[in-house]
Design an enzyme around this catalytic site. Structure first.
Site, PDB file in Angstrom:
ATOM      1  N   GLU A 190      31.145  42.965  43.769  1.00 14.60           N
ATOM      2  CA  GLU A 190      31.994  42.143  43.066  1.00 14.60           C
ATOM      3  C   GLU A 190      32.060  42.348  41.693  1.00 14.60           C
ATOM      4  O   GLU A 190      31.226  43.299  41.293  1.00 14.60           O
ATOM      5  CB  GLU A 190      31.116  40.702  43.276  1.00 14.60           C
ATOM      6  CG  GLU A 190      29.966  40.686  42.970  1.00 14.60           C
ATOM      7  CD  GLU A 190      29.116  39.171  43.375  1.00 14.60           C
ATOM      8  OE1 GLU A 190      29.794  38.345  43.985  1.00 14.60           O
ATOM      9  OE2 GLU A 190      27.850  39.128  42.990  1.00 14.60           O
ATOM     10  N   ASP A 215      26.567  37.388  34.003  1.00 11.00           N
ATOM     11  CA  ASP A 215      27.787  37.666  33.963  1.00 11.00           C
ATOM     12  C   ASP A 215      28.514  37.847  32.573  1.00 11.00           C
ATOM     13  O   ASP A 215      29.563  37.177  32.155  1.00 11.00           O
ATOM     14  CB  ASP A 215      28.851  36.985  34.725  1.00 11.00           C
ATOM     15  CG  ASP A 215      28.038  36.809  36.257  1.00 11.00           C
ATOM     16  OD1 ASP A 215      27.659  37.640  36.793  1.00 11.00           O
ATOM     17  OD2 ASP A 215      28.161  35.459  36.807  1.00 11.00           O
TER      18      ASP A 215
END
Ligand SMILES: *[C@@H]1O[C@H](CO)[C@@H](O)[C@H](O)[C@H]1NC(C)=O
Ligand SMILES: *[C@@H]1O[C@H](CO)[C@@H](O)[C@H](O)[C@H]1NC(C)=O
Ligand SMILES: *[C@@H]1O[C@H](CO)[C@@H](O)[C@H](O)[C@H]1NC(C)=O
Ligand SMILES: *[C@@H]1O[C@H](CO)[C@@H](O)[C@H](O)[C@H]1NC(C)=O
Ligand SMILES: *[C@@H]1O[C@H](CO)[C@@H](O)[C@H](O)[C@H]1NC(C)=O
Length: 344
Positions: free
Chosen positions: A213, A38
């Protein structure tokens, strides 16, 4: 006589679908490009690049260019977060932006499978480790029966200094929500979060809907018209080599677009990304690259202002373990109105 604009649309769809076969490898990455989940990338005004990512209370690495060489510098929150969600909580998925002399890093506090997570924010004048002030929770409201979200995967978006600060977040359960922050960028505005993207598809190998997401908003002008792009990661992010998701259900980078900052977002075929499982594939597994996601988009002034799509991925030759995840990026081209991954 076929409708000419529909026909042209079909041709461009075919052209883009064909391009997917031609996804180039990630651009080279020098120095420390592993243990990356991420990532959020930003260039400081002195030219130094910062790559802030999940691991060890948020890992900070710096480089003189996007290509590297990347050097790990330390943790953003060495003492952890002020937020107390659960014992042995982790800090995930930072999102960094800069305004008026201050870096703002939003982060998630959670644990695998936990829905009572929270989102916090830290600020720094320099972005260096040891120089961050934690402000704790931004105070998003807890989920309700109608807004069944998880407060993780923050994404801040502001178009101009006087514009409204938009805030996207969410994952699993009811996927992506959007709200706004106050003008201090540190706290929730009080405006109820609204669901913006959802995938109701049940993959054959799981008893819950496919996960959407890691949203990331970006705007671009296409022939004088402004579009808002909602990038997100879709599918199973991580799995051991002997328990991988069915092909197509593993992580991949999708996009939806709108003429308005708050939607409605649709994909290239016009399918609604909230009610019709819409989403156009930007980058999926190919060659050695498996399950790319956790992405963001940044303009690279060192490379003629090209736009980079950066992400984490598994290199199938190296391994599928948590520490094996690699940092990757490719340049993208918006000329068609949709982001297309291109060779540099
Ligand atoms: C490499 O970078 C990652 C993330 O920035 C960090 O977690 C890891 O400790 C670094 N490894 C070394 C050997 O510095
Ligand atoms: C961060 O660095 C700046 C400039 O060196 C300094 O003025 C400031 O006090 C530091 N802030 C923290 C929280 O360490
Ligand atoms: C978008 O926001 C504007 C004002 O901020 C509001 O009037 C409008 O209803 C919102 N639209 C959607 C689709 O949420
Ligand atoms: C929705 O989930 C299915 C099953 O994993 C997947 O094939 C599809 O690409 C997903 N769609 C979007 C828009 O993410
Ligand atoms: C994957 O790793 C192998 C072995 O280190 C390397 O030769 C190859 O270039 C890598 N591919 C990608 C896409 O990172």
């Amino acid at each position: 006589m076929p409708n000419p604009s529909l026909f042209a649309g079909l041709i461009s769809l075919v052209a883009i679908a064909r391009r997917a076969e031609l996804w180039p490898n990630p651009e080279p990455c020098l120095g420390n490009c592993t243990y990356i989940h991420d990532p959020s990338v930003i260039q400081r005004s002195d030219g130094t690049w910062f790559r802030i990512s999940t691991n060890g209370n948020i890992a900070i690495a710096t480089a003189p260019a996007l290509v590297g060489p990347w050097e790990y510098k330390g943790a953003m929150l060495p003492q952890g977060s002020k937020i107390d969600v659960v014992n042995e909580q982790e800090i995930w998925a930072p999102d960094v932006f800069f305004n008026d002399g201050l870096f703002y890093a939003y982060y998630s506090v959670s644990q695998i499978g936990l829905q009572t997570s929270d989102i916090g924010v830290a600020t720094s004048e320099t972005a260096e480790p040891g120089n961050w002030t934690d402000h704790g929770s931004v105070g998003l409201p807890t989920k309700t029966d109608k807004s069944n979200y998880n407060r993780i995967d923050p994404n801040f978006f502001i178009e101009c200094p006087t514009c409204d600060p938009y805030f996207q977040f969410g994952s699993a359960w009811n996927d992506i929500y959007q709200t706004t922050l106050k003008k201090d960028f540190l706290s929730w505005s009080g405006s109820a979060p609204v669901q913006k993207a959802y995938n109701s598809t049940l993959p054959p190998s799981q008893d819950y809907a496919s996960i959407t997401e890691g949203s990331f908003m970006f705007w671009w002008n296409i022939d004088g018209k402004k579009y808002y792009y909602l990038f997100f990661s879709s599918g199973t992010c991580c799995a051991s080599k002997d328990a991988l998701a069915a092909p197509g259900d593993e992580y991949k980078i999708m996009v939806c677009r709108s003429e308005s900052v708050n939607g409605t977002f649709v994909d290239m075929e016009g399918k609604d990304c909230l009610t019709e499982n819409g989403g156009t594939l930007v980058l999926g597994s190919h060659g050695d690259v498996y399950a790319p996601g956790g992405q963001g988009v940044v303009v690279d002034p060192d490379n003629k202002g090209k736009i980079a799509l950066y992400y984490h991925y598994v290199n199938k030759t190296i391994g599928y373990e948590y520490e094996d995840f690699q940092f990757g990026y490719n340049y993208i081209d918006f000329a068609s109105g949709w982001p297309i991954v291109v060779a540099s």
